[in-house]
Motif scaffolding. Sequence first.
Motif, PDB file in Angstrom:
ATOM      1  N   PRO A  62       0.863  -1.141  -0.009  1.00 51.93           N
ATOM      2  CA  PRO A  62      -0.113  -0.069   0.103  1.00 51.93           C
ATOM      3  C   PRO A  62       0.953   1.252   0.243  1.00 51.93           C
ATOM      4  CG  PRO A  62      -0.240  -1.077   2.107  1.00 51.93           C
ATOM      5  CD  PRO A  62       0.775  -1.913   1.234  1.00 51.93           C
ATOM      6  N   PRO A  63       0.372   2.219  -0.464  1.00 51.18           N
ATOM      7  CA  PRO A  63       1.282   3.470  -0.841  1.00 51.18           C
ATOM      8  C   PRO A  63       1.160   4.330   0.561  1.00 51.18           C
ATOM      9  CG  PRO A  63      -1.121   4.054  -1.814  1.00 51.18           C
ATOM     10  CD  PRO A  63      -0.873   2.617  -1.339  1.00 51.18           C
ATOM     11  N   THR A  64       2.399   5.196   0.945  1.00 50.81           N
ATOM     12  CA  THR A  64       2.081   5.766   1.952  1.00 50.81           C
ATOM     13  C   THR A  64       1.520   7.178   1.693  1.00 50.81           C
ATOM     14  OG1 THR A  64       4.327   6.974   1.526  1.00 50.81           O
ATOM     15  CG2 THR A  64       4.751   4.874   2.499  1.00 50.81           C
ATOM     16  N   SER A  65       1.316   8.014   2.769  1.00 54.05           N
ATOM     17  CA  SER A  65       0.872   9.329   2.501  1.00 54.05           C
ATOM     18  C   SER A  65       1.487  10.123   1.823  1.00 54.05           C
ATOM     19  CB  SER A  65       0.494   9.940   3.889  1.00 54.05           C
ATOM     20  OG  SER A  65      -0.337   9.392   4.954  1.00 54.05           O
ATOM     21  N   GLU A  66       2.968   9.950   1.807  1.00 55.86           N
ATOM     22  CA  GLU A  66       3.649  10.907   0.917  1.00 55.86           C
ATOM     23  C   GLU A  66       3.663  10.333  -0.613  1.00 55.86           C
ATOM     24  OE1 GLU A  66       8.426  11.081  -0.177  1.00 55.86           O
ATOM     25  OE2 GLU A  66       7.840  10.173   1.923  1.00 55.86           O
ATOM     26  N   GLU A  67       3.707   9.075  -0.655  1.00 60.47           N
ATOM     27  CA  GLU A  67       3.433   8.487  -1.988  1.00 60.47           C
ATOM     28  C   GLU A  67       2.050   8.861  -2.789  1.00 60.47           C
ATOM     29  OE1 GLU A  67       6.350   4.687  -1.722  1.00 60.47           O
ATOM     30  OE2 GLU A  67       4.198   4.403  -1.308  1.00 60.47           O
ATOM     31  N   PRO A  84      13.303  12.492 -10.863  1.00 56.52           N
ATOM     32  CA  PRO A  84      12.442  12.163  -9.621  1.00 56.52           C
ATOM     33  C   PRO A  84      12.796  13.061  -8.721  1.00 56.52           C
ATOM     34  CG  PRO A  84      13.363  10.100 -10.543  1.00 56.52           C
ATOM     35  CD  PRO A  84      13.848  11.208 -11.372  1.00 56.52           C
ATOM     36  N   ALA A  85      12.096  13.526  -7.816  1.00 57.56           N
ATOM     37  CA  ALA A  85      12.191  14.492  -6.687  1.00 57.56           C
ATOM     38  C   ALA A  85      12.573  13.639  -5.636  1.00 57.56           C
ATOM     39  CB  ALA A  85      11.025  15.299  -6.356  1.00 57.56           C
ATOM     40  N   THR A  86      13.383  14.398  -4.744  1.00 57.62           N
ATOM     41  CA  THR A  86      13.690  13.597  -3.320  1.00 57.62           C
ATOM     42  C   THR A  86      12.591  13.460  -2.489  1.00 57.62           C
ATOM     43  OG1 THR A  86      14.362  15.842  -2.450  1.00 57.62           O
ATOM     44  CG2 THR A  86      16.133  14.628  -3.390  1.00 57.62           C
ATOM     45  N   ALA A  87      12.492  12.673  -1.617  1.00 55.01           N
ATOM     46  CA  ALA A  87      11.431  12.368  -0.597  1.00 55.01           C
ATOM     47  C   ALA A  87      10.956  13.685   0.090  1.00 55.01           C
ATOM     48  CB  ALA A  87      11.927  11.264   0.228  1.00 55.01           C
ATOM     49  N   ILE A  88       9.886  13.721   0.365  1.00 52.13           N
ATOM     50  CA  ILE A  88       9.425  14.886   0.954  1.00 52.13           C
ATOM     51  C   ILE A  88       8.654  14.419   2.542  1.00 52.13           C
ATOM     52  CG2 ILE A  88       7.745  17.035   1.116  1.00 52.13           C
ATOM     53  CD1 ILE A  88       8.375  16.919  -1.846  1.00 52.13           C
ATOM     54  N   PRO A  89       9.065  14.629   3.698  1.00 54.04           N
ATOM     55  CA  PRO A  89       8.369  14.111   4.628  1.00 54.04           C
ATOM     56  C   PRO A  89       6.802  14.796   4.848  1.00 54.04           C
ATOM     57  CG  PRO A  89       9.969  15.555   5.349  1.00 54.04           C
ATOM     58  CD  PRO A  89      10.059  15.447   3.908  1.00 54.04           C
ATOM     59  N   VAL A  90       5.976  14.052   5.035  1.00 52.19           N
ATOM     60  CA  VAL A  90       4.649  14.716   5.311  1.00 52.19           C
ATOM     61  C   VAL A  90       4.340  14.862   6.661  1.00 52.19           C
ATOM     62  CG1 VAL A  90       2.187  14.337   4.628  1.00 52.19           C
ATOM     63  CG2 VAL A  90       3.787  13.362   3.272  1.00 52.19           C
ATOM     64  N   GLN A  91       4.662  15.749   7.059  1.00 53.08           N
ATOM     65  CA  GLN A  91       4.418  16.429   8.346  1.00 53.08           C
ATOM     66  C   GLN A  91       4.125  17.710   8.221  1.00 53.08           C
ATOM     67  OE1 GLN A  91       4.135  14.346  11.306  1.00 53.08           O
ATOM     68  NE2 GLN A  91       4.812  12.494  10.160  1.00 53.08           N
ATOM     69  N   PRO A  92       3.260  18.371   9.120  1.00 54.61           N
ATOM     70  CA  PRO A  92       2.920  19.770   9.061  1.00 54.61           C
ATOM     71  C   PRO A  92       4.114  20.321   9.646  1.00 54.61           C
ATOM     72  CG  PRO A  92       1.115  18.638  10.408  1.00 54.61           C
ATOM     73  CD  PRO A  92       2.378  17.534  10.022  1.00 54.61           C
ATOM     74  N   GLY A  93       4.338  21.553   8.821  1.00 54.95           N
ATOM     75  CA  GLY A  93       5.372  22.365   9.188  1.00 54.95           C
ATOM     76  C   GLY A  93       5.277  23.801   8.510  1.00 54.95           C
ATOM     77  N   PRO A  94       6.400  24.412   8.735  1.00 55.49           N
ATOM     78  CA  PRO A  94       6.328  25.844   7.837  1.00 55.49           C
ATOM     79  C   PRO A  94       6.318  25.892   6.604  1.00 55.49           C
ATOM     80  CG  PRO A  94       8.479  25.425   8.856  1.00 55.49           C
ATOM     81  CD  PRO A  94       7.692  24.375   9.438  1.00 55.49           C
ATOM     82  N   SER A 121      -7.858  20.090  13.150  1.00 51.51           N
ATOM     83  CA  SER A 121      -9.558  19.563  12.911  1.00 51.51           C
ATOM     84  C   SER A 121      -9.494  18.675  11.424  1.00 51.51           C
ATOM     85  CB  SER A 121     -10.237  20.955  12.709  1.00 51.51           C
ATOM     86  OG  SER A 121     -10.393  21.647  13.613  1.00 51.51           O
ATOM     87  N   ALA A 122      -8.686  18.831  10.714  1.00 45.78           N
ATOM     88  CA  ALA A 122      -8.477  17.977   9.598  1.00 45.78           C
ATOM     89  C   ALA A 122      -8.134  16.662   9.773  1.00 45.78           C
ATOM     90  CB  ALA A 122      -7.510  18.649   8.477  1.00 45.78           C
ATOM     91  N   PRO A 123      -8.576  15.859   8.810  1.00 43.82           N
ATOM     92  CA  PRO A 123      -8.395  14.339   9.265  1.00 43.82           C
ATOM     93  C   PRO A 123      -7.001  13.991   8.651  1.00 43.82           C
ATOM     94  CG  PRO A 123      -9.798  14.550   7.279  1.00 43.82           C
ATOM     95  CD  PRO A 123      -9.809  15.982   7.776  1.00 43.82           C
ATOM     96  N   SER A 124      -6.457  12.824   8.980  1.00 41.40           N
ATOM     97  CA  SER A 124      -4.984  12.472   8.606  1.00 41.40           C
ATOM     98  C   SER A 124      -5.235  12.307   7.006  1.00 41.40           C
ATOM     99  CB  SER A 124      -4.721  11.198   9.279  1.00 41.40           C
ATOM    100  OG  SER A 124      -5.372  10.124   9.061  1.00 41.40           O
ATOM    101  N   LEU A 125      -3.981  12.315   6.587  1.00 40.22           N
ATOM    102  CA  LEU A 125      -3.854  12.202   5.070  1.00 40.22           C
ATOM    103  C   LEU A 125      -4.439  10.379   4.679  1.00 40.22           C
ATOM    104  CD1 LEU A 125      -0.591  13.879   4.049  1.00 40.22           C
ATOM    105  CD2 LEU A 125      -3.048  14.538   3.457  1.00 40.22           C
ATOM    106  N   LEU A 126      -3.760   9.576   5.463  1.00 33.62           N
ATOM    107  CA  LEU A 126      -4.147   8.266   5.066  1.00 33.62           C
ATOM    108  C   LEU A 126      -5.713   7.750   5.374  1.00 33.62           C
ATOM    109  CD1 LEU A 126      -1.064   6.206   6.720  1.00 33.62           C
ATOM    110  CD2 LEU A 126      -1.937   6.531   4.435  1.00 33.62           C
ATOM    111  N   SER A 127      -6.447   8.720   6.197  1.00 30.10           N
ATOM    112  CA  SER A 127      -7.828   8.273   6.280  1.00 30.10           C
ATOM    113  C   SER A 127      -8.704   8.976   5.211  1.00 30.10           C
ATOM    114  CB  SER A 127      -8.218   8.922   7.744  1.00 30.10           C
ATOM    115  OG  SER A 127      -8.338  10.402   7.496  1.00 30.10           O
TER     116      SER A 127
END
Length: 350
Positions: A62-67, A84-94, A121-127
Motif C-alpha cells: 500500500p502507498p504511504t501518505s507521501e506517495e 524524480p524528486a527527493t522524498a518529502i516528509p509529510v508532516q505539518p511544518g512551516p 480539525s482536518a483528518p489524517s492523510l491516510l484516512s
Amino acid sequence: MNHNTPLSPRPPRPLSDVRRRVLTTAQLRARGVTAAGVSERCRSGGPWQQFLPGVFLLHPGPPTSEERLHAVLLFAARTPATVPATAIPVQPGPEQPHAPQPYADALITGLAALTLYGFTSAPSLLSLDRIDVLVPRLRRLRSQGCARIVRTASLPAPAHVTGVPVAPVPRALADAVAELTDADLVRSLLTEAVRGGHCDPAALVRELTQARLLNRPHVVDAVDSLLAEGRAVAEDRLYRMVREHGLPEPVWNVDLRLPGGPHLGGLDAYWPEQAVALELDTRTPRHDEDALWPEYARKREHLERLGITVVHVTPKKLRDAAEQQATVVRTALMAADQREPAGYVVVLPR
C-alpha cells in the motif's frame, strides 16, 4: 526472464535510488523501461503496481501518505517532471515559499491541503479516501482513483508546505467546505483558520462567496461564528499592540455623543486627552460594502470636524504589522499638542 533482465535495448538505470518509488510512464521511459517492461512488472504478483493512469508505484504494498500525494500531483500535472524528486516528509511544518515546483498546473487543495498546513480539525492523510487537486478549468482531466479533480478559472499562486505545492488556505478551505455536510467539522475548520492565524476572515468569506457556498445553512451558521471569532482575535491583538508597544492605555469600547445631542458612533479605543479614536475595520464581502463604507466615511468626517483624529486599523495589519500600526497611533497621539482643542464630547461605555 527474471525481473533483473533488461527489457529494452537500453538497460534501465538503477531504480533503487528513487526514494519516492512513484514514477510516471514518461519518467520510466527516460530510465529505459519500455511499456512492455512496465506491464511485465505490474502483472499480478509483480514488484510494481499502477496506482493512477500513467503513474506507478515501484513496490507491491500500500502507498504511504507521501506517495499518494506525489502520485496525485504527477497524475494531474500538465507536464510531469522527468527527474524524480527527493522524498518529502509529510508532516505539518512551516511554509517554504521558495521550494521548487516540479508540478505544472497542479496544487493540493481541500482537506489534504489543510492537513499539510497543520489543521488539527482536518483528518489524517491516510484516512482520506480522495485527495483534491486543483487544476485550470480547461485541463482535460477526470477524477480517477483517489485523485479528485477540482477546477478553477485562475490557478492561485501556490504555497509550499513541506515541499508540496498547496492552494492558499482560503481556497483550500472553500474546496473542503464544498464537499462537507458535517456542520461541526465546517465550524471547527473555519474557526481554526482564524484562531490559528492561517488567514483573515475577510479573505475566507470572499472565497466562500465566490464558491457560492453562503446559501447553505450550515455554512452560514459557521461563518457567523467565524466573524465573531475573527472580531475577538482582532480585539485581542489590539490590546496586545497597545500594551506591548508602550502606548498609553485608552478607554475601550465606547460610544461618543455630543452633549445633549446625537450619537456620534462606537469606537474600539479612545484617548480622550489627545482626542484620538481607533476603529477596527472588520468589514467582509458578506456585508454590503457599498452601504457600509459611506457610513464609515460619514462617521470619520463628523469626528474629524470636531477635532478628533480617527485611526482605522484592519485585522490583517494588526496581525502582520503591529509595530507599524503602533507607530501610527503614537504619531497621532504626539501630534495632539499641535492641533486645535477638540470639541467636547460625552464618552459612554458601549
